[in-house]
Scaffold this motif. Sequence first.
Motif: not given
Ligand SMILES: NC(=O)c1ccc[n+]([C@@H]2O[C@H](COP(=O)([O-])OP(=O)(O)OC[C@H]3O[C@@H](n4cnc5c(N)ncnc54)[C@H](OP(=O)(O)O)[C@@H]3O)[C@@H](O)[C@H]2O)c1
Length: 187
Positions: A51-56, A79-81
């Motif tokens: 989700q972070t990757y797709e945001w960027i 990128v974990f996905t």
């Molecule tokens: N405030 C800030 O400074 C800041 C910093 C960073 C990020 N952000 C934002 O915070 C949000 C974070 O989103 P999020 O909480 O959903 O977290 P995320 O870690 O960005 O995305 C979660 C996704 O990562 C994949 N994933 C995680 N662990 C995995 C593993 N061990 N193996 C395979 N895939 C794994 C899974 O997606 P799949 O469905 O692809 O498998 C999971 O649904 C984003 O909107 C980002 O832009 C904000």
Amino acid sequence: MKTQYYTASSLDGYIATEDHSLDWLFQFGDTGSSDFEDFLSQVGALVMGSQTYEWILRNHVRPDTVAKQPWPYGQPSWVFTTRPLPAAPGADIQFVQGDVRHLFRKIAKSAEGKNIWIVGGGDLAGQFYDNGLLDEVIVQVTAVTLGSGRPLLPRRITHPPLTLMSARTFGNAFVELKYLVTKTSTA
Ligand SMILES: NC(=O)c1ccc[n+]([C@@H]2O[C@H](COP(=O)([O-])OP(=O)(O)OC[C@H]3O[C@@H](n4cnc5c(N)ncnc54)[C@H](OP(=O)(O)O)[C@@H]3O)[C@@H](O)[C@H]2O)c1
């Protein structure tokens, strides 16, 4: 070499809204006082969830638009996905999945002795914590509350607690807190 979770958070512990908006954060613009450039210069590899990757990709790289920009980081990015995702043009990106413990050696090697930045999200940082692989949590706490959203660090870390290393204010809306993760034999 340290593994650092470095992020901004709302006062009530969210790093994005449920629908992945960061408008609440970017309203403050560039405060000019963060040490982000110093931090980044010590980073050898980045780790982030999909989700972070797709945001960027959506908000910064925008590959198929006239406003497209290069991937913002020169370091290798992991990128974990579990899904096939488009690669950002010209970026050094590895798409991986599964147990962070099994990938850590490769990630650390790619950092070539420098630090690993866990960009987000919170659960991924938690996976590193669960495996005793997280050394520091650095959070810029911002003067807004979101009520709900994507959590900063959805783990119960109480005994031992994190160790507060420093706290400082910058701009008129941020407090940066630096914590050391206290390692236990079971963490
Ligand atoms: N405030 C800030 O400074 C800041 C910093 C960073 C990020 N952000 C934002 O915070 C949000 C974070 O989103 P999020 O909480 O959903 O977290 P995320 O870690 O960005 O995305 C979660 C996704 O990562 C994949 N994933 C995680 N662990 C995995 C593993 N061990 N193996 C395979 N895939 C794994 C899974 O997606 P799949 O469905 O692809 O498998 C999971 O649904 C984003 O909107 C980002 O832009 C904000």
